[in-house]
Design a protein around this motif. Structure first.
Motif, PDB file in Angstrom:
ATOM      1  N   ASP B  83       0.828  -1.203   0.000  1.00  0.00           N
ATOM      2  CA  ASP B  83       0.000   0.000   0.000  1.00  0.00           C
ATOM      3  C   ASP B  83       0.863   1.253   0.000  1.00  0.00           C
ATOM      4  N   ALA B  85       2.186   4.548  -2.335  1.00  0.00           N
ATOM      5  CA  ALA B  85       1.899   5.272  -3.568  1.00  0.00           C
ATOM      6  C   ALA B  85       2.659   6.586  -3.593  1.00  0.00           C
ATOM      7  N   ASP B  86       2.773   7.115  -4.765  1.00  0.00           N
ATOM      8  CA  ASP B  86       3.425   8.409  -4.944  1.00  0.00           C
ATOM      9  C   ASP B  86       2.635   9.475  -4.193  1.00  0.00           C
ATOM     10  N   ASN B 115       6.674   4.349 -11.642  1.00  0.00           N
ATOM     11  CA  ASN B 115       5.665   3.688 -10.814  1.00  0.00           C
ATOM     12  C   ASN B 115       6.208   2.734  -9.772  1.00  0.00           C
ATOM     13  N   ARG B 160      -1.299   9.538  -0.913  1.00  0.00           N
ATOM     14  CA  ARG B 160      -1.351   9.975  -2.310  1.00  0.00           C
ATOM     15  C   ARG B 160      -1.408  11.495  -2.417  1.00  0.00           C
TER      16      ARG B 160
END
Lengths: 581, 583
Positions: B83, B85-86, B115, B160
């Motif tokens: 889990d 993310a950027d 990614n 995010r």
């Protein structure tokens, strides 16, 4: 919001159905919780709120204000960010709560694209960190010493648990398994509530259900306003005094004045003493909850518990006082003290306005508990569990104009009596005595309920440490309308043959084999002149051991033969017929 | 993998600059003087190859934080492996969840490329206030970790790119100085953002393949160099010991044993025999213990860059349930220094047996004095919490060829002293004295740093609550190769007043009164080599500088000096030294 006019019958049926959703939630919670505080002592409430966040149904009156205010606080915080499958959690005493042990889960119910209602569960969980396991810390001077404070947090998002949120909450508990288990039980309770309410909406249609909710609230409001009509014009004052706050102050007073305000009631607490350095401060929601209790005595059980009961009340509080403390004052004991004093002050004031309503009370329980402490490698201490000794003590209910005090006062009897077997299975101790204390019921035409004496003896292998904070030693439950006060609280520890009275507080005191904790609970206040109590009733009391021959003679004016326990009519006539009385 | 060495070094320096820029960002944008003055924080750049987490660069980080950071970042990546993310920013502080003690917060931001998260700037900072029962976070009454403060499992502060407002408010709800905490936290996040930008610029310039090659070069280089150096050491077991005075509960003389087992090009640091974990809050989690071991090696090999490659040849054996690897819920609050310092000393005393000329005082025997109260110099009596760095600024000592000088020992000089002026403005304190003391240097061929003596006074109307924890009084900083120990630490409450009292262990929640003076001595580190081998002219210089008395020149060094003319009497000195050395 639709407010289709409902006929009385339909309104009544819907009200009952909403209540049964709550009942089913409560049953779910009791059957799935780990903690006996929830399953046995029933220290929880299940609630339902309408789309505006108004409480429309609730089972436990002690939680009405805190469910209402906590929900309002959470919904305000997450305005525009509430989704149908979210669940929020908080325990913040300064966010509508009372003490850090009480966690509220709030969950929206979606219908189509809208959020049409909310379900809430508020429950006493086992431990949330701080200094003392169980979060009753008698010498705390700041909230953070009592436990971790959780301002509103989303822990389920779109139906998925938020792992890091859960982990941080549970990490702050010394009982991660039990705590997580109870949280899961609360989530299951929410799920049941959502399901049943959704079914209700499917069955009756949203408009009807919403109308039913509105009608339930209006009904409660109307009933309370109607009852308040009995209160005459004028200001009626009440006061109750707490012995001490564990921080060196004594005789802390809660003062209230009641006055009709239109067809409502103003309760003005402005003259209450300043907040305490110790853990007896009552945040706003807690104050409102306990102030409400005597007023519930004006109603009967046909009146539902919901926001309607709060509408007629104007509650005036002075910021920085015991009943509206400033953050970060500790609040740990507020559900007992000054909760009890708040109820008692309102009860006193109400009794001045309506003498026949005297004696509507609440039982303050003694704070007496043990923490099981294990010693690990290197002497590191582990707090493993908490055993509530105070729960074994039954405080006597005050007498009223129409009945003796019996059992515990209404609002305190929500929970079941604790199980001695369960206690004895959990700790190395046995309950060697639990019985009524003779003469502890406040004498009166109607006698106050008796207090109890509980003696717990600790056995070999005991790892228990005693904690206690004692109140009600100096200030017993007063009587009304000529009735006398009930017996006082007392706490003593027997150790090595020596009994030591505990006057204020005790912390982390090791109880080894042979030690005994002796706790006497308060007796209820009496109502009316004892010399007007029917003679047969007094004789009955003596035969049951509730009243001693001496008290019968000296206070009630009834002569009973000590040997035969038979009434001595001549002696009685002399006592009662003659001078005085 | 053939990599251009020059390119590798360019990338190395680039990464070090990134870490340095993170530190500067933190210094320039944080609110608390603990960061913007004392710089009690550490920035690092981490790398994840899909299996292991490595520290690549850490600029001028505080050694206590270094390895512990790797531990924390590793933990964070494992926790969020499904889990991440950027735009995420994650943090953790719990001692039993990859941390060391609650006040040390680690904030980390994954840098995504194509990614995938590859590089992780992270910053670890000691937050001055973290809620819990005692302001300042040092609760010597704590007997379990819950009594130390609000525990934080790994948490995503930004998800995010979106701030989780409720989590930030939760942190503020458990803090006595929420605005300062928020400002400092923002500074930490800002530092990570700056690093992210720089890393992406590098990747845009050189591409991921080359950058990864350079990264591996950086790690392999340090590993290779250290292995080569260790291979030159004779195989064997080398033992060192250090003792902590007190656990601030009821245990004294807590020993830390370090046996360095050198086998070929590897070393195992074995702490078997160390004291069991204690009731008091000095239990050191493995991340903290490791930090102290590695920083001692970094002192011995001062020209090998510190990164995870450097850590690879060094393994740790930490018995569970010991004071260097405690089991929950043992309290840990003071262990970063009390026991940390002892881990460091035990390690370097073991190293002394291998490379005596490369060792010296390299630890930090901090006396913690967190103080708080309301500042009654101002009409709104604001609440404050602060750390008294001037109670304890000396831990430097001698090394081979160098007398002890300055304040903290070199590896800890990423920590700077706060300025007296800023302290006096921001907190109710007045400094009356702050200077080296005479006749307090550890005697040796190269002598230790003099002790620092300080007096502070409360302004009128200001009561100050102190939490003072003294270490290094019974067991001061050790000397090496026959050099003497330091003079030790202590404090005196109500100095010169009616209730004057010397404190050699603990003064917890002590309320000092308006006008009261508190005295602190911070002893210097140990000396190197026997005192009788010190050059007489150096002894004379110490006397001339008023660091040493003529009496002690004779007593400690057998150097006879004419007190009037201040010259060395060579014949007497030679005779006295011969006599002292004895048959």
């Amino acid at each position: 919001m639709a407010t289709a006019a409902l006929d009385v019958v339909t309104g009544s049926i819907l009200r009952a159905k909403l209540a049964s959703v709550i009942d089913e939630m409560a049953t779910t919670l009791m059957n799935t919780a780990h903690s006996s505080r929830i399953s046995t002592a029933r220290a929880f409430a299940c609630g339902m709120l309408d789309e505006d966040g108004q409480v429309v149904a609730l089972d436990n009156p002690l939680h009405l204000a805190s469910v209402a205010r906590t929900s309002a606080s959470v919904l305000d915080y997450y305005r525009f960010q509430v989704a149908a499958d979210d669940v929020f959690v908080t325990n913040d005493p300064y966010g509508g709560g009372s003490t850090v042990q009480y966690f509220t889960l709030l969950a929206p119910l979606g219908h189509g694209d809208d959020i049409v209602a909310y379900l809430a569960v508020q429950a006493h969980l086992s431990d949330i960190g701080g200094v003392v396991m169980g979060n009753y810390h008698p010498t705390a001077i700041e909230l953070w010493a009592e436990g971790a404070r959780f301002t509103p947090l989303k822990i389920v998002v779109d139906g998925k648990p938020r792992r890091d949120g859960f982990d941080t909450v549970v990490l702050n508990s010394r009982d991660p398994e039990g705590f997580r288990g109870d949280l899961d039980a609360m989530l299951a309770t929410i799920a049941v509530g959502r399901r049943r309410l959704a079914e209700l909406i499917d069955e009756h249609g949203l408009a009807s259900v919403q109308a039913g909710m509105a009608a339930a609230v209006d009904y409660a409001e109307r009933r309370l306003r109607g009852s308040l009509d009995r209160i005459p014009e004028g200001r009626f004052a009440g006061e109750a005094v707490l012995d001490h706050d564990g921080q060196g102050r004594s005789d802390l007073a809660v003062r209230v004045e009641l006055e009709r305000s239109g067809d409502g009631l103003r309760l003005d607490f402005a003259a209450t003493d300043d907040q305490s350095a110790g853990f007896v401060n009552s945040p706003t929601a807690n104050t409102i909850a306990y102030a409400l209790l005597p007023l519930l005595g004006l109603l009967d059980e046909s009146v539902p518990l919901n926001a309607g009961l709060l509408r007629p009340l104007e509650i005036v509080l002075r910021p920085g006082s015991l009943v509206d403390p400033a953050y970060p004052a500790p609040t740990g004991w507020c559900r007992e003290h000054v909760g009890f004093e708040i109820t008692e002050a309102v009860s006193q004031a109400l009794a001045r306005a309506l003498p026949e309503q005297a004696g509507l009370g609440f039982a303050s329980r003694a704070l007496v508990f043990t923490v099981t402490k294990d010693v690990l490698i290197g002497g590191v201490e582990e707090q493993l569990g908490v055993t509530d000794i105070g729960a074994l003590a039954q405080t006597g209910a005050p007498a009223t104009a129409f009945a003796d005090g019996w059992g515990q006062p209404g609002p305190s009897s929500f929970g079941l009596l604790p199980s001695i077997e369960e206690l004895e299975a959990e700790v190395a101790a046995s309950v060697v005595r639990l019985e009524y204390v003779t003469d502890s019921g406040g004498p009166g035409a109607h006698r106050g309920g008796l207090g109890t004496e509980t003696v717990v003896r600790f056995a070999a292998g005991s790892r228990e440490r005693l904690y206690a904070c004692v109140a009600g030693v100096e200030h017993a439950q007063p009587g009304n309308q000529g009735g006398h006060a009930g017996g006082p609280v007392s706490l003593a520890v027997l150790r090595d043959g020596e009994e030591v009275e505990i006057g204020t507080l005790m912390q982390d005191d090791p109880l080894r084999a042979g030690a005994e904790v002796r706790l006497r609970s308060a007796g209820g206040g009496g109502h009316g002149d004892p010399r007007e109590r029917p003679v047969e009733a007094v004789v009955d009391d003596v035969r049951h051991g509730y009243v001693s021959v001496e008290q019968a003679r000296g206070v009630y004016g009834v002569a009973v033969d000590a040997a035969t326990l038979a009434l001595d009519p001549t002696g009685t006539a002399a006592l009662r017929g003659g001078g005085g009385g | 993998m053939a990599v251009d060495v020059i390119f590798g070094e360019i990338v190395r320096e680039y990464f070090e600059t990134v870490a340095r820029e993170m530190n500067t960002t933190m210094d320039n944008t944080s609110l608390s003087p603990v960061f913007n003055e004392a710089h009690d924080c550490s920035a690092g750049l981490f790398f994840y190859d899909g299996k292991d987490v490595s520290l690549i660069a850490r600029a001028n980080a505080e050694p206590v934080h270094i390895y512990a950071s790797v531990h924390s970042v590793e933990g964070l990546i494992r926790y969020y492996r499904n889990d991440l993310a950027d735009g995420d920013v994650i943090m953790v502080s719990d001692p039993y969840f990859y941390g060391s003690h609650i006040p040390d917060w680690t904030v980390m931001k994954p840098v995504f490329w194509n990614n995938k998260p590859v590089f992780f700037p992270g910053i670890r900072a000691h937050m001055i206030e973290v809620g819990g029962p005692v302001a300042g976070g040092y609760n010597s009454d704590a007997r379990d970790v819950w009594q130390e403060g609000f525990r934080l499992a790994p948490m995503k502060l930004y998800d995010r790119g979106e701030l989780r407002r409720d989590l930030l408010d939760l942190l503020k709800a458990n803090n006595r100085q929420p605005e300062i905490m928020e400002g400092d936290l923002n500074a930490m996040i800002g530092a990570c953002r700056v690093a992210e930008r720089r890393v992406i610029e590098l990747l845009e310039k050189y591409g991921i393949e080359q950058t990864l090659e350079a990264t591996n070069y950086i790690l392999d280089y340090s590993e290779r160099r250290l292995r080569a150096a260790i291979s030159e050491w004779p195989d064997g077991d080398y033992h060192g010991q250090a003792i902590l005075d007190y656990d601030f509960a009821d245990t004294r003389d807590i020993n830390v044993e370090c046996t360095l087992r050198v086998r070929g090009d590897e070393v195992e640091a074995d702490f078997t025999g160390s004291h069991p974990q204690t009731r008091g809050y000095v239990n050191s989690r493995p991340g903290n213990t490791g930090s102290w071991v590695y920083s001692m090696f970094s002192v011995v090999f001062d020209d090998i860059p510190i990164n995870s490659g450097f850590f690879r040849p060094i393994s740790l054996k930490l018995p569970e349930g010991s004071v260097v690897n405690p089991l929950p819920p043992a309290p840990v609050g003071n262990s970063t220094i009390c026991i940390g310092n002892d881990v460091g000393q035990a390690t370097i005393k073991a190293l002394e047996k291998i490379v005596p000329e490369r060792v010296g005082a390299a630890t930090l025997d901090l006396v913690v004095d967190t103080y708080f109260g309301t500042d009654n110099r101002f009409p709104d009596n604001p609440f404050y919490v602060s750390v008294e760095y001037f109670a304890t600024p000396i831990s430097s000592g001698a090394a081979y060829g160098v007398d002890g000088w300055g304040a903290w020992s070199t590896p800890h000089c990423s920590l700077k002293l706060t300025t007296v002026e800023m302290q006096e403005i921001q907190y109710p304190v007045l400094y009356l004295q702050g200077e080296y003391a005479k006749d307090t240097m550890a005697p040796g061929r190269w002598r230790g740093t003099p002790a620092f003596q300080m007096q502070r006074r409360n302004p009128d109307g200001c009561t100050v609550i102190h939490c003072i924890f003294v270490q290094g009084c019974e067991h001061p900083l050790q000397g090496f190769a026959g050099g003497g120990s330091g003079d030790g630490n202590y404090c005196i409450l109500d100095y010169g007043g009616p209730n004057e009292r010397k404190v050699t262990d603990l003064a917890f929640l002590y309320p000092s009164q308006p006008g009261e003076v508190i005295f602190f001595q911070s002893g210097g580190g140990g000396a190197w080599g026997p005192a009788l081998e010190r050059e007489p002219v150096s002894v004379l210089a110490d006397v001339v500088e008023e660091l040493l008395s003529v009496e002690n020149a004779r007593e400690q060094y057998a150097v006879v000096i004419d007190p009037e003319r201040l010259v060395v009497l060579e014949a007497e000195t030679e005779a006295l030294r011969a006599q002292r050395s004895g048959p």
